[in-house]
Design an enzyme around this catalytic site. Structure first.
Site, PDB file in Angstrom:
ATOM      1  N   ASN A   9       0.874  -1.174   0.000  1.00 25.34           N
ATOM      2  CA  ASN A   9       0.000   0.000   0.000  1.00 25.34           C
ATOM      3  C   ASN A   9       0.908   1.219   0.000  1.00 25.34           C
ATOM      4  O   ASN A   9       1.518   1.541   1.012  1.00 25.34           O
ATOM      5  CB  ASN A   9      -0.894  -0.021   1.254  1.00 25.34           C
ATOM      6  CG  ASN A   9      -1.705   1.261   1.409  1.00 25.34           C
ATOM      7  OD1 ASN A   9      -1.765   2.086   0.490  1.00 25.34           O
ATOM      8  ND2 ASN A   9      -2.325   1.440   2.576  1.00 25.34           N
ATOM      9  N   LYS A  11       0.094   4.255  -0.245  1.00 22.70           N
ATOM     10  CA  LYS A  11      -0.534   5.454   0.340  1.00 22.70           C
ATOM     11  C   LYS A  11      -0.291   6.645  -0.601  1.00 22.70           C
ATOM     12  O   LYS A  11      -0.325   6.463  -1.808  1.00 22.70           O
ATOM     13  CB  LYS A  11      -0.005   5.677   1.755  1.00 22.70           C
ATOM     14  CG  LYS A  11      -0.142   4.393   2.605  1.00 22.70           C
ATOM     15  CD  LYS A  11       0.117   4.585   4.057  1.00 22.70           C
ATOM     16  CE  LYS A  11      -0.095   3.248   4.784  1.00 22.70           C
ATOM     17  NZ  LYS A  11       0.084   3.328   6.218  1.00 22.70           N
ATOM     18  N   HIS A  96      -9.460   1.441   5.109  1.00 23.87           N
ATOM     19  CA  HIS A  96      -8.170   1.590   5.798  1.00 23.87           C
ATOM     20  C   HIS A  96      -8.353   2.540   6.986  1.00 23.87           C
ATOM     21  O   HIS A  96      -9.128   3.497   6.908  1.00 23.87           O
ATOM     22  CB  HIS A  96      -7.120   2.142   4.820  1.00 23.87           C
ATOM     23  CG  HIS A  96      -5.731   2.054   5.370  1.00 23.87           C
ATOM     24  ND1 HIS A  96      -5.247   2.952   6.288  1.00 23.87           N
ATOM     25  CD2 HIS A  96      -4.742   1.146   5.158  1.00 23.87           C
ATOM     26  CE1 HIS A  96      -4.008   2.609   6.614  1.00 23.87           C
ATOM     27  NE2 HIS A  96      -3.677   1.515   5.942  1.00 23.87           N
ATOM     28  N   GLU A  98      -6.629   4.884   8.014  1.00 24.57           N
ATOM     29  CA  GLU A  98      -6.360   6.302   7.704  1.00 24.57           C
ATOM     30  C   GLU A  98      -7.575   6.943   7.037  1.00 24.57           C
ATOM     31  O   GLU A  98      -7.843   8.129   7.238  1.00 24.57           O
ATOM     32  CB  GLU A  98      -5.107   6.411   6.817  1.00 24.57           C
ATOM     33  CG  GLU A  98      -3.845   6.120   7.632  1.00 24.57           C
ATOM     34  CD  GLU A  98      -2.681   5.545   6.845  1.00 24.57           C
ATOM     35  OE1 GLU A  98      -2.707   5.566   5.597  1.00 24.57           O
ATOM     36  OE2 GLU A  98      -1.737   5.041   7.487  1.00 24.57           O
ATOM     37  N   GLU A 165      -5.205  -4.884  10.681  1.00 28.40           N
ATOM     38  CA  GLU A 165      -4.195  -3.854  10.848  1.00 28.40           C
ATOM     39  C   GLU A 165      -4.408  -3.134  12.173  1.00 28.40           C
ATOM     40  O   GLU A 165      -5.195  -2.169  12.251  1.00 28.40           O
ATOM     41  CB  GLU A 165      -4.284  -2.831   9.703  1.00 28.40           C
ATOM     42  CG  GLU A 165      -3.953  -3.399   8.342  1.00 28.40           C
ATOM     43  CD  GLU A 165      -3.324  -2.362   7.412  1.00 28.40           C
ATOM     44  OE1 GLU A 165      -2.293  -2.667   6.830  1.00 28.40           O
ATOM     45  OE2 GLU A 165      -3.861  -1.246   7.289  1.00 28.40           O
ATOM     46  N   GLY A 171       2.933   2.192  10.791  1.00 32.69           N
ATOM     47  CA  GLY A 171       3.911   3.273  10.633  1.00 32.69           C
ATOM     48  C   GLY A 171       4.679   3.598  11.899  1.00 32.69           C
ATOM     49  O   GLY A 171       5.333   4.644  11.981  1.00 32.69           O
ATOM     50  N   SER A 204       3.717  -2.259  10.219  1.00 32.59           N
ATOM     51  CA  SER A 204       5.177  -2.349  10.388  1.00 32.59           C
ATOM     52  C   SER A 204       5.747  -3.698   9.964  1.00 32.59           C
ATOM     53  O   SER A 204       6.641  -4.233  10.624  1.00 32.59           O
ATOM     54  CB  SER A 204       5.567  -2.004  11.832  1.00 32.59           C
ATOM     55  OG  SER A 204       5.221  -0.666  12.138  1.00 32.59           O
TER      56      SER A 204
HETATM   57  P1  13P Z   1       3.272   0.344   7.585  1.00 29.45           P
HETATM   58  O1  13P Z   1       3.732  -0.962   6.957  1.00 29.45           O
HETATM   59  O2  13P Z   1       4.027   1.534   7.095  1.00 29.45           O
HETATM   60  O3  13P Z   1       3.205   0.231   9.071  1.00 29.45           O
HETATM   61  O4  13P Z   1       1.763   0.575   7.069  1.00 29.45           O
HETATM   62  C1  13P Z   1       0.838  -0.456   7.200  1.00 29.45           C
HETATM   63  C2  13P Z   1      -0.394  -0.092   6.460  1.00 29.45           C
HETATM   64  O5  13P Z   1      -1.112   0.802   6.834  1.00 29.45           O
HETATM   65  C3  13P Z   1      -0.695  -0.846   5.233  1.00 29.45           C
HETATM   66  O6  13P Z   1      -1.983  -0.582   4.778  1.00 29.45           O
END
Ligand code: 13P
Length: 241
Positions: A9, A11, A96, A98, A165, A171, A204
């Site tokens: 992803n 983003k 997601h 976010e 997740e 992150g 992560s």
């Molecule tokens: P990270 O791998 O940067 O922690 O992000 C995970 C994520 O949100 C994947 O959709």
């Protein structure tokens, strides 16, 4: 047999030139194995067309990061299923954290988006997970069971991927312990009618923890943020032992 799906992803990262540069380096680093590992890149909308052209004939599948529920209409800033299928998109991330946190996505809109993806033959990757406060209050299972209950109303479980997740692991470099991720994913599976739905872990995921994560019996793949942005790091994840 449940499918193994390793998805990146991106983003809001990479313009078209950077996307192309990634693909050229990444393609040559994927090992050819007998066992089927589906590789998916969920890129920004602006990179979908260039990626579609450059992934043609490869085993890498293309994903979007969202999809609207209407076929078309007055929805400024949104993208419909027909716009995505025209480009050759196979997957779409839906719900997601976010999107839920910064853009007001609710379980109700997540449910509409899931059904819209399926209507267009796109496989949605539904994200669920708890906050740190919810985990500390021992609410993890309840939160996730609730999300699933609302998100999956009338959703076809034969064309679905779920990603667990935990929000506190995204992150932060603070990965959920693989046994614990395995346990929660087992809880998620118990809520499903179809036991073949692939369930990923996300949060992560890095080259140095992928082997341990993929060794867990319930975990069918990963959804990778930061570590999917660099070709050699994502290739190491795809090529897990
Ligand atoms: P990270 O791998 O940067 O922690 O992000 C995970 C994520 O949100 C994947 O959709």
């Amino acid at each position: 047999m449940r499918k193994i799906i390793i998805a990146g992803n991106w983003k809001m990262h990479k313009n078209q030139a950077e996307s192309l540069e990634f693909v050229q380096a990444f393609k040559s680093e994927i090992e050819n194995r007998d066992e089927v590992r589906e590789i998916v890149l969920c890129v920004p909308f602006t990179s979908l067309t260039v990626m579609s052209k450059n992934l043609h004939g490869s085993k890498i599948r293309l994903g979007a990061q969202n999809i609207h529920w209407a076929d078309q209409g007055a929805y400024t800033g949104e993208i419909s299923g027909s716009m995505l299928t025209e480009i050759g998109v196979n997957y779409a991330i839906v719900g997601h954290s976010e999107r839920r946190q910064y853009f007001g996505e609710t379980d109700e809109t997540v449910n509409l988006r899931l059904k819209a993806a399926q209507k267009y033959g796109i496989t949605p990757i539904l994200c669920v997970g708890e906050t740190k406060a919810q985990r500390d209050a021992q609410e993890t299972e309840n939160v996730i069971i609730n999300q699933l209950k609302q998100d999956l109303v009338d959703v076809d479980q034969s064309n679905l991927v779920i990603a667990y997740e935990p929000i506190w692991a995204i992150g932060t470099g603070d990965t959920c312990e693989s046994q614990e991720a395995n346990r929660v994913i087992g809880v998620i599976r118990q809520q499903l009618d179809n036991q073949d739905v692939p369930i990923q872990y996300g949060g992560s995921v890095k080259p140095n923890n992928i082997d341990e994560i993929m060794a867990q019996s319930e975990i069918d793949g990963v959804l990778v943020g930061g570590a999917s942005l660099e070709a050699s790091s994502f290739a190491r994840i795809v090529n897990y032992q």
